[in-house]
Scaffold this motif. Structure first.
Motif, PDB file in Angstrom:
ATOM      1  N   GLN A 205      -7.687  50.988 -73.395  1.00 28.32           N
ATOM      2  CA  GLN A 205      -8.976  51.004 -74.074  1.00 28.32           C
ATOM      3  C   GLN A 205      -9.193  52.319 -74.807  1.00 28.32           C
ATOM      4  O   GLN A 205      -9.747  52.356 -75.919  1.00 28.32           O
ATOM      5  CB  GLN A 205     -10.096  50.756 -73.049  1.00 28.32           C
ATOM      6  CG  GLN A 205     -11.468  50.536 -73.660  1.00 28.32           C
ATOM      7  CD  GLN A 205     -11.537  49.228 -74.418  1.00 28.32           C
ATOM      8  OE1 GLN A 205     -10.729  48.343 -74.219  1.00 28.32           O
ATOM      9  NE2 GLN A 205     -12.509  49.119 -75.299  1.00 28.32           N
ATOM     10  N   ALA A 206      -8.737  53.435 -74.166  1.00 28.22           N
ATOM     11  CA  ALA A 206      -8.890  54.734 -74.814  1.00 28.22           C
ATOM     12  C   ALA A 206      -8.070  54.809 -76.104  1.00 28.22           C
ATOM     13  O   ALA A 206      -8.536  55.322 -77.128  1.00 28.22           O
ATOM     14  CB  ALA A 206      -8.471  55.845 -73.847  1.00 28.22           C
ATOM     15  N   LEU A 207      -6.817  54.296 -76.050  1.00 26.92           N
ATOM     16  CA  LEU A 207      -5.980  54.298 -77.250  1.00 26.92           C
ATOM     17  C   LEU A 207      -6.587  53.433 -78.351  1.00 26.92           C
ATOM     18  O   LEU A 207      -6.580  53.800 -79.532  1.00 26.92           O
ATOM     19  CB  LEU A 207      -4.574  53.800 -76.902  1.00 26.92           C
ATOM     20  CG  LEU A 207      -3.737  54.718 -75.993  1.00 26.92           C
ATOM     21  CD1 LEU A 207      -2.414  54.046 -75.644  1.00 26.92           C
ATOM     22  CD2 LEU A 207      -3.491  56.058 -76.675  1.00 26.92           C
ATOM     23  N   VAL A 208      -7.120  52.280 -77.954  1.00 29.64           N
ATOM     24  CA  VAL A 208      -7.744  51.403 -78.949  1.00 29.64           C
ATOM     25  C   VAL A 208      -8.933  52.089 -79.598  1.00 29.64           C
ATOM     26  O   VAL A 208      -9.111  52.076 -80.825  1.00 29.64           O
ATOM     27  CB  VAL A 208      -8.146  50.069 -78.280  1.00 29.64           C
ATOM     28  CG1 VAL A 208      -9.009  49.234 -79.231  1.00 29.64           C
ATOM     29  CG2 VAL A 208      -6.909  49.279 -77.878  1.00 29.64           C
ATOM     30  N   LEU A 209      -9.763  52.715 -78.766  1.00 29.58           N
ATOM     31  CA  LEU A 209     -10.938  53.407 -79.306  1.00 29.58           C
ATOM     32  C   LEU A 209     -10.527  54.582 -80.189  1.00 29.58           C
ATOM     33  O   LEU A 209     -11.151  54.829 -81.238  1.00 29.58           O
ATOM     34  CB  LEU A 209     -11.819  53.891 -78.151  1.00 29.58           C
ATOM     35  CG  LEU A 209     -12.491  52.791 -77.309  1.00 29.58           C
ATOM     36  CD1 LEU A 209     -13.252  53.406 -76.155  1.00 29.58           C
ATOM     37  CD2 LEU A 209     -13.430  51.946 -78.168  1.00 29.58           C
TER      38      LEU A 209
END
Length: 339
Positions: A205-209
């Protein structure tokens, strides 16, 4: 005579007193007349015939609990263990309870022990430990049916304690410890698995954000640069339109050209700038500098007529040579422009 009457009255009172019976609530009295069963007295006030009738048995109608001592029982896999039982019963028929068995409670205890041995002998140790409800139900049915001739109603049977041998207890403790260790290991593994999954999902999720943020920032930068370029070109277009509307003459344009050449000449790098209109620019520059009075030239005064000046002969070159030089310079400039 008087003493005899008094003794007779006392005897009569004693007989009458012995003929009165008060039965408390929850109990019944079994009455025998001349050694035979005559009646059952319920709770309340009753009068019986002295000497002829007597109370054979006082029976409680309340539910009773019989806690029998532990019994040695052998399982199907030859394990000897102790089991004590608790039987809940109540007297359903006082007459049968009084005359059905000599000692009904002792008979019930022995019947319970034999029934328990029979049932547990059909089961192994593990089944005995895990089948209490089944054993209780089967014992209750067997005892209830067997005690009907005694006037007893068995309502419930419970295995109070099951005590295996010490060796079996130690083995069971080791097994339970191993089972607890296995469950602990499984729980730790499951917890680690869930933590890893949660951590991976969080990183994803952090990479996507982060990617979305970088994309939005790039779009914003591109949009800003495009808007900046658009504004610059709009400003330049408006400047050109203003210059057109101002009707700027060639003198101002020439000065702008010179300023541009001056800026291009700044710096340490070697630059060669060759304007395409070099000849016309030189002629126009000479004329305009003469008109403006720059340098050593003087403004042209059209009010006075030019007087021919006597020129000294130049030993270096003649007029014909000067004209040839100028002609060659113009021709070279034209050839350079064509190239």
């Amino acid at each position: 005579m008087t003493g005899f009457v008094i003794v007779l009255l006392v005897i009569i009172l004693i007989l009458v007193g012995t003929g009165i019976r008060i039965v408390p609530q929850g109990y019944v009295y079994v009455i025998e007349r001349l050694g035979r069963y005559n009646d059952t007295l319920g709770p309340g006030f009753h009068v019986i015939i002295p000497i002829v009738d007597k109370v054979s048995k006082k029976v409680s109608l309340k539910e009773q609990v019989a806690d029998f001592p532990p019994q040695d029982v052998i399982t199907k896999d030859n394990v000897i263990m102790k089991i004590d039982t608790v039987v809940y019963f109540k007297v359903q028929d006082p007459k049968l309870y009084a005359y059905g068995a000599e000692r009904p409670i002792l008979a019930l205890e022995n019947l319970t022990a034999t029934t328990l041995r029979n049932l547990v002998g059909e089961l192994e140790l593990d089944q005995t430990l895990t089948s209490r409800d089944n054993i209780n139900a089967r014992m209750q049915g067997i005892l209830d049916e067997a005690t009907d001739p005694w006037g007893i109603k068995v309502g419930r049977v419970e295995l109070k304690n099951i005590i295996p041998p010490e060796e079996i207890q130690r083995s069971m403790e080791k097994q339970m410890k191993a089972e607890r260790d296995r469950r602990e290991t499984l729980l730790e593994a499951e917890g680690h698995k869930q933590a890893s999954i949660t951590r991976a999902e969080g990183d994803k999720q952090a990479l996507v954000l982060k990617a979305e943020a970088e994309r939005d920032a790039a779009i914003a930068r591109a949009t800003g640069e495009a808007e900046s370029i658009r504004l610059v070109y709009e400003a330049e277009a408006r400047g050109i339109e203003m210059l057109k509307d101002a009707n700027i003459d060639e003198r101002v344009l020439l000065i702008k050209k010179l300023e541009a050449l001056e800026k291009m000449g700044d710096g340490r790098a070697t630059k060669i700038v060759v304007p395409t209109d070099l000849a016309s620019a030189a002629a126009d520059l000479t004329f305009k500098t003469e008109m403006l009075g720059f340098g050593n030239n003087t403004p042209v005064d059209k009010s006075t007529e030019k007087k021919p000046a006597t020129k000294a002969a130049d030993p270096c070159c003649s007029d014909s040579d000067k004209g040839a030089t100028t002609k060659h310079f113009v021709e070279d400039h034209v050839n350079f422009e064509q190239i």
